[in-house]
Write an enzyme that holds these catalytic residues in place. Structure first.
Site, PDB file in Angstrom:
ATOM      1  CB  ALA A 164      -3.675   1.195   9.738  1.00  0.00           C
ATOM      2  CG  ASN A 166      -0.398   6.323   5.083  1.00  0.00           C
ATOM      3  OD1 ASN A 166      -0.205   7.702   4.115  1.00  0.00           O
ATOM      4  ND2 ASN A 166       0.577   5.526   4.561  1.00  0.00           N
ATOM      5  CG  HIS A 175      -2.618   3.550  13.763  1.00  0.00           C
ATOM      6  ND1 HIS A 175      -1.501   3.848  14.014  1.00  0.00           N
ATOM      7  CD2 HIS A 175      -2.356   2.119  12.955  1.00  0.00           C
ATOM      8  CE1 HIS A 175      -0.890   3.456  13.236  1.00  0.00           C
ATOM      9  NE2 HIS A 175      -1.220   2.154  12.533  1.00  0.00           N
TER      10      HIS A 175
HETATM   11  N1  LIG Z   1      -3.405   4.808   5.122  1.00  0.00           N
HETATM   12  C1  LIG Z   1      -3.062   3.656   5.709  1.00  0.00           C
HETATM   13  O1  LIG Z   1      -3.835   3.038   7.121  1.00  0.00           O
HETATM   14  C2  LIG Z   1      -1.658   3.099   5.078  1.00  0.00           C
HETATM   15  C3  LIG Z   1      -1.813   1.352   6.056  1.00  0.00           C
HETATM   16  C4  LIG Z   1      -1.013   0.466   5.905  1.00  0.00           C
HETATM   17  C5  LIG Z   1       0.412   1.530   4.716  1.00  0.00           C
HETATM   18  N2  LIG Z   1      -0.191   2.972   3.561  1.00  0.00           N
HETATM   19  C6  LIG Z   1       0.263   3.253   2.619  1.00  0.00           C
HETATM   20  O2  LIG Z   1      -0.418   2.391   1.420  1.00  0.00           O
HETATM   21  C7  LIG Z   1       0.534   2.181  -0.017  1.00  0.00           C
HETATM   22  C8  LIG Z   1       1.127   1.147  -0.089  1.00  0.00           C
HETATM   23  O3  LIG Z   1       1.839  -0.227   0.867  1.00  0.00           O
HETATM   24  P1  LIG Z   1       2.377  -0.927   1.021  1.00  0.00           P
HETATM   25  O4  LIG Z   1       2.487  -1.553   2.421  1.00  0.00           O
HETATM   26  O5  LIG Z   1       1.988  -1.984  -0.282  1.00  0.00           O
HETATM   27  O6  LIG Z   1       3.995  -0.887  -0.030  1.00  0.00           O
HETATM   28  P2  LIG Z   1       4.429  -2.068  -1.104  1.00  0.00           P
HETATM   29  O7  LIG Z   1       6.339  -0.835  -1.212  1.00  0.00           O
HETATM   30  O8  LIG Z   1       5.082  -2.796  -0.522  1.00  0.00           O
HETATM   31  O9  LIG Z   1       4.665  -1.951  -2.227  1.00  0.00           O
HETATM   32  C9  LIG Z   1       3.955  -0.765  -3.317  1.00  0.00           C
HETATM   33  C10 LIG Z   1       4.077  -0.992  -4.670  1.00  0.00           C
HETATM   34  O10 LIG Z   1       4.509   0.258  -5.679  1.00  0.00           O
HETATM   35  C11 LIG Z   1       4.872  -0.365  -6.256  1.00  0.00           C
HETATM   36  N3  LIG Z   1       5.148   0.731  -7.274  1.00  0.00           N
HETATM   37  C12 LIG Z   1       6.688   1.483  -6.649  1.00  0.00           C
HETATM   38  N4  LIG Z   1       6.844   2.713  -7.868  1.00  0.00           N
HETATM   39  C13 LIG Z   1       5.763   2.243  -8.256  1.00  0.00           C
HETATM   40  C14 LIG Z   1       5.304   2.882 -10.144  1.00  0.00           C
HETATM   41  N5  LIG Z   1       4.847   4.157 -10.328  1.00  0.00           N
HETATM   42  N6  LIG Z   1       4.381   2.703 -10.392  1.00  0.00           N
HETATM   43  C15 LIG Z   1       3.193   1.183 -10.714  1.00  0.00           C
HETATM   44  N7  LIG Z   1       3.795   0.509  -9.227  1.00  0.00           N
HETATM   45  C16 LIG Z   1       5.040   0.801  -8.350  1.00  0.00           C
HETATM   46  C17 LIG Z   1       6.141  -1.293  -6.442  1.00  0.00           C
HETATM   47  O11 LIG Z   1       7.218  -2.066  -6.744  1.00  0.00           O
HETATM   48  C18 LIG Z   1       4.883  -1.889  -5.342  1.00  0.00           C
HETATM   49  O12 LIG Z   1       5.112  -3.095  -5.352  1.00  0.00           O
HETATM   50  C19 LIG Z   1       2.004   3.005   1.235  1.00  0.00           C
HETATM   51  O13 LIG Z   1       2.365   4.468   0.484  1.00  0.00           O
HETATM   52  C20 LIG Z   1       1.943   3.382   2.783  1.00  0.00           C
HETATM   53  O14 LIG Z   1       2.606   3.898   3.037  1.00  0.00           O
HETATM   54  C21 LIG Z   1      -1.336   3.426   4.543  1.00  0.00           C
END
Ligand SMILES: NC(=O)c1ccc[n+]([C@@H]2O[C@H](COP(=O)([O-])OP(=O)(O)OC[C@H]3O[C@@H](n4cnc5c(N)ncnc54)[C@H](O)[C@@H]3O)[C@@H](O)[C@H]2O)c1
Length: 259
Positions: free
Chosen positions: A113, A181, A211
């Protein structure tokens, strides 16, 4: 020959990646996905282990707590992991040990992000003097964070933009594991977690997550700011992070790419 890809976690960000791969990204074939819930998209749903066996590249879009098990399995099998939950690298230092021990496996962290990591990593070559990221969110975007709970911070009582946390990237990851993150990613691109300062601000007037980065070194001062609207299906995420995974896949497959 096309590289095969699997997406683990098909929530807000994973859905963006799966849709892009289903529409076609040159050089890749989407084999399937893994999720604990059945995704709405029409794509083969495999167990995580079967998916890892079937592909060259795994795209991680999981909650951070689920990352260590996935990272270990992918690295043990010598595959490539595109890791968006970069805070897991700070929360679970064993992942770095597994990366070092893996003969063929590797981890690639997309920009997520934020912006400016290209210049930050270039400046690192001449030395970084200071690195700071300021993250601003609506107060409710910080609800449930360990730091907020432990310090009894009344988010509803915040009536103007307020700094609720200041510390290094390690402390920030423990205090706001789902929110920083971006701090982890900046720290790996630049000055390292101990030397990357993080401020978390709550702003009742903020429409989304912003950010701002300030990195200084001998030859340059880098200042960037990104304003992200929240993802409609997960307000804690920014859609830009999903698109950064798609962009990473495109860059990795091209003979000519700007990185
Ligand atoms: N790097 C960045 O700048 C940045 C920005 C935004 C979000 N993120 C991170 O990205 C990740 C994903 O974000 P999101 O918004 O898509 O989350 P989300 O909650 O919308 O999706 C997570 C998915 O993982 C699934 N899940 C949970 N446990 C599981 C398992 N053991 N096996 C398989 N699937 C499983 C859930 O059912 C869900 O569909 C998060 O950790 C978030 O913090 C990073």
């Amino acid at each position: 020959m096309k590289q095969t890809v699997g997406v683990v976690g098909v929530g807000a960000l994973g859905s963006i990646v799966v849709k892009a791969l289903m529409n076609g990204i040159d050089g890749y074939e989407l084999v399937g996905v893994s999720d604990v819930q059945k995704p709405a998209l029409d794509i083969p749903l495999l167990s995580t282990n079967d998916l890892i066996d079937a592909v060259d590249i795994i795209v991680e879009c999981l909650p951070p707590r689920e990352v260590p098990a996935l990272a270990k399995a992918v690295l043990d099998k010598g595959k490539t992991l595109i890791l968006i939950s970069s805070s897991a690298l700070l929360l679970y230092p064993e992942i770095e040990e597994w990366i070092s021990a893996s003969k063929m496996g590797r981890v690639i962290v997309p920009s997520g992000a934020i912006s400016g990591l290209d210049a930050v990593s270039a400046l690192k070559e001449s030395g970084i003097e200071s690195a700071k990221i300021m993250t601003t969110k609506p107060p409710k975007g910080l609800a449930g964070a360990p730091y907020v709970v432990e310090n009894n911070i009344n988010l509803d009582g915040i009536t103007e933009k307020t700094c609720v946390f200041s510390g290094n990237a390690y402390d920030a990851a423990k205090a706001f594991p789902a929110n920083v993150n971006v701090a982890a990613t900046l720290s790996y691109a630049g000055a390292g977690p101990n030397n990357t300062q993080v401020e978390v601000w709550a702003d009742p007037d903020a429409k989304g997550n912003s950010h701002e980065i300030e990195v200084t070194g001998g030859s340059s001062t880098i200042t960037t700011r990104v304003d992200n609207l929240p993802d409609p299906s997960n307000p804690k995420s920014s859609m830009l992070a999903g698109y950064s995974i798609v962009a990473t896949l495109r860059k990795l497959s091209k003979n000519l790419s700007v990185i």
